[in-house]
Design a protein around this motif. Structure first.
Motif, short mmCIF file in Angstrom:
data_model
loop_
_atom_site.label_atom_id
_atom_site.label_comp_id
_atom_site.label_asym_id
_atom_site.label_seq_id
_atom_site.Cartn_x
_atom_site.Cartn_y
_atom_site.Cartn_z
N VAL A 120 114.27 19.30 37.98
CA VAL A 120 114.45 20.62 37.16
C VAL A 120 116.16 20.23 37.27
CG1 VAL A 120 115.70 23.31 37.32
CG2 VAL A 120 112.98 21.87 38.44
N THR A 121 116.81 20.30 35.93
CA THR A 121 118.12 18.94 35.92
C THR A 121 119.47 20.81 35.55
OG1 THR A 121 117.41 18.46 33.38
CG2 THR A 121 117.59 17.44 35.44
N VAL A 122 120.46 20.09 35.16
CA VAL A 122 121.17 20.69 34.56
C VAL A 122 121.32 20.60 32.54
CG1 VAL A 122 123.95 21.17 34.54
CG2 VAL A 122 122.55 20.84 36.34
N GLY A 123 120.45 21.63 32.33
CA GLY A 123 120.35 21.44 30.79
C GLY A 123 119.49 20.11 30.43
N CYS A 124 118.82 19.81 29.22
CA CYS A 124 118.30 18.60 29.01
C CYS A 124 118.60 17.51 28.90
CB CYS A 124 117.62 18.72 27.98
SG CYS A 124 115.53 17.29 27.02
N GLN A 125 120.65 17.79 28.49
CA GLN A 125 120.91 16.49 28.57
C GLN A 125 121.25 15.51 29.79
OE1 GLN A 125 122.87 16.47 25.66
NE2 GLN A 125 123.12 14.30 26.52
N GLU A 126 121.21 16.78 31.18
CA GLU A 126 121.04 15.84 32.45
C GLU A 126 120.19 14.79 32.61
OE1 GLU A 126 122.00 16.44 37.33
OE2 GLU A 126 120.83 18.26 35.98
N ALA A 127 118.64 15.70 32.12
CA ALA A 127 117.75 15.41 32.03
C ALA A 127 117.22 13.48 31.44
CB ALA A 127 116.67 16.27 31.29
N MET A 128 118.03 13.46 30.13
CA MET A 128 118.23 12.41 29.46
C MET A 128 118.90 11.43 29.84
SD MET A 128 118.52 13.63 26.03
CE MET A 128 117.97 14.74 24.32
N PHE A 129 120.35 12.11 31.12
CA PHE A 129 120.59 10.54 31.66
C PHE A 129 120.07 10.37 32.79
CE2 PHE A 129 123.88 9.42 34.69
CZ PHE A 129 124.67 8.25 34.25
N LEU A 130 118.95 11.34 33.58
CA LEU A 130 118.77 10.49 34.65
C LEU A 130 118.15 9.52 34.11
CD1 LEU A 130 117.69 13.59 36.44
CD2 LEU A 130 119.79 12.69 36.75
N VAL A 131 116.67 9.90 33.47
CA VAL A 131 115.94 9.09 32.94
C VAL A 131 116.95 7.79 32.47
CG1 VAL A 131 113.52 8.10 31.17
CG2 VAL A 131 114.12 10.88 32.77
N LEU A 132 117.47 7.57 31.24
CA LEU A 132 118.44 6.40 30.58
C LEU A 132 119.15 5.14 32.03
CD1 LEU A 132 118.91 7.50 27.59
CD2 LEU A 132 117.25 6.63 28.36
N ARG A 133 119.86 5.97 32.76
CA ARG A 133 120.30 5.57 34.05
C ARG A 133 119.13 5.09 35.06
NH1 ARG A 133 124.64 3.22 35.30
NH2 ARG A 133 123.02 1.39 34.89
N ALA A 134 118.08 5.40 35.25
CA ALA A 134 116.85 4.82 35.99
C ALA A 134 116.85 3.62 35.47
CB ALA A 134 115.89 6.23 36.75
N LEU A 135 115.85 3.08 34.42
CA LEU A 135 115.61 2.86 33.46
C LEU A 135 116.37 1.54 33.14
CD1 LEU A 135 113.43 4.74 30.96
CD2 LEU A 135 112.40 3.89 33.00
N ARG A 136 117.83 2.09 32.89
CA ARG A 136 118.33 0.54 32.57
C ARG A 136 118.75 -0.22 33.74
NH1 ARG A 136 122.86 -3.05 33.37
NH2 ARG A 136 123.94 -3.45 30.90
#
Length: 468
Positions: A120-136
């Protein structure tokens, strides 16, 4: 005796020493649009993709909280002290309503997700960042995304130092042939493409939706090319027909899809609650985990956790409607269906025999894209607000900082029928004024606000005007 203090210069920072993303003009997009809206509060706004406000009731916040607390008492057997601690304390990083979200996904989308795969994230915006940060992982990594793309996605990618490789958009969303071309071209020069971002239903900003056959083909491509898909489904509930196509995640049998969800449009926007379903296996270091576990590590250092009180409000709304956001949004869906039809009919009436003015016709969601025979700049938007009292979003914000575009996005979600008619009248006057000033199509545009109908072509593929 007065002691003289030495004088020091105030601290100054050189922009060249700050993160490179801050120099990208696209990072100013949301602030610029909000600034213009604040400066012209009386303007009729087709700009913001916000949910309809006509059914807001502050008392429901208390109702949802109480429903959630009762859930903790009865289903989770918590004492009053434990309930208080759940609401008041920081709580689990992955969230306190992950199980309810998983239940809702099963009810509405046929997605079978275990609670442990949900963060559960702070809006979908945080969800996007978490995924992109993990993949990079390093400088070879890149992300595929349709062009134009949601500015929140491109902004998150900038912050994560993950280059976005654009894929062409067609009438029905992302062009899968071009996706393959861009993927293979990137790999040929040593790029490691980690994922492809896609919004199959009513993509922001173009409003396009993928056909069912194309959804199956995209999953086949992902499996064949060993590619992750990041599915963003903020608008999928809002179809104009009762039949909703399956999400990619519901069709996913090999954990190729990371599912990005939000309650900003379907729940309570002010709660700022989103989520990600990341059930992919992560191996190495002598063990096996879920990608969701890795994302929670990043979240614990970014926002620690998502407000438990905000989660409780969303949890209560889910429980109130049998964990179905489709059911919870019946009235809103009717409003969006009505508004979309009214905007499409209104465009057809106002732009009779007007060469170069066309639009697409989505089957749901919030957005319609209008093409015009001149460049739509931020200066033109400011003129529209000041002189004509109407707001929209110039499409160049979704193409990149240096792009020019002859398109504008209309959001249909927040306005009443009366304001829609007034806003379209103002938009017609604005476009007529510009066409006359440019000396093109003046004779045709002169009748734009009078209301005769004509079949315009769509910017994302030909379609008869006024048809649904």
């Amino acid at each position: 005796m007065e002691i003289m203090q030495p004088e020091f210069a105030a601290a100054e920072l050189n922009s060249a020493t700050l993160h490179a993303s801050l120099a990208d003009a696209s990072m100013e997009s949301m602030n610029l649009l909000n600034q213009i809206a604040d400066e012209y509060p009386e303007a009729i706004s087709f700009a913001a993709g916000r949910p309809y406000e006509g059914f807001y009731d502050a008392s429901q916040v208390h109702e949802y909280l109480e429903i959630f607390c009762d859930h903790l008492r009865t289903e989770r057997r918590m004492t009053e002290a434990e309930i208080a601690r759940t609401l008041y304390q920081y709580g689990e990083t992955k969230g306190i309503i992950a199980g309810l979200i998983a239940r809702g996904l099963a009810v509405d989308e046929g997605i079978e997700a275990v609670a442990g795969s949900v963060v559960v994230t702070v809006g979908c915006q945080e969800a996007m960042f978490l995924v992109l940060r993990a993949l990079r992982a390093d400088s070879r990594d890149a992300l595929l995304a349709p062009r134009p793309a949601y500015v929140g996605l491109t902004g998150a990618a900038l912050l994560a130092d993950l280059p976005v490789l654009p894929v062409r958009t067609g009438e029905h969303g992302i062009d899968l042939d071009d996706l393959l071309t861009q993927l293979r071209r990137a790999r040929a020069v040593g790029r490691r493409v980690r994922a492809c971002y896609v919004t199959p239903d009513f993509a922001n900003p173009v409003g396009a939706s993928m056909e069912p056959a194309e959804r199956h083909r995209l999953l086949e491509i992902a499996e064949r090319e060993d590619l992750l898909l990041l599915e963003d489904n903020a608008y999928g509930v809002f179809h104009t027909s009762a039949e909703r196509p399956p999400t990619l995640k519901s069709l996913d049998r090999n954990r190729r899809v990371v599912y990005l969800g939000s309650f900003a449009k379907t729940g309570v926007p002010g709660a700022r609650v989103g989520y990600v379903v990341a059930d992919q296996r992560v191996t190495g270091d002598g063990g096996e985990r879920l990608l969701a576990d890795e994302l929670s590590k990043i979240k614990s250092m970014l926002t620690v956790n998502t407000s438990p009180i905000a989660q409780a409000v969303i949890g209560g709304k889910l429980l109130r409607h049998g964990c179905s956001m489709v059911e919870a949004n019946r009235r809103e869906t009717d409003v969006y269906r009505r508004n979309l039809g009214q905007v499409l009919d209104g465009l057809a009436r106002r732009f009779a025999d007007c060469p170069g003015v066309t639009w697409n016709e989505p089957s749901g969601g919030f957005f319609v894209v209008v093409s015009v025979p001149f460049t739509v700049t931020d200066a033109f938007l400011e003129h529209a607000a000041r002189r004509h009292g109407v707001l929209f979003t110039p499409m160049h914000h979704f193409y990149g900082a240096s792009a020019q575009s002859r398109q504008l996005r209309l959001s249909i979600s927040t306005l009443t029928p009366e304001r829609i008619e007034q806003g379209l009248d103002r938009l017609a006057a604005l476009i007529t004024e510009r066409l006359r000033a440019n000396g093109g199509a003046a004779a045709h545009a002169a009748g734009a606000a009078d209301g005769a109908a004509t079949p315009p072509a769509a910017p994302l593929g030909p379609r008869p005007g006024g048809a649904r």
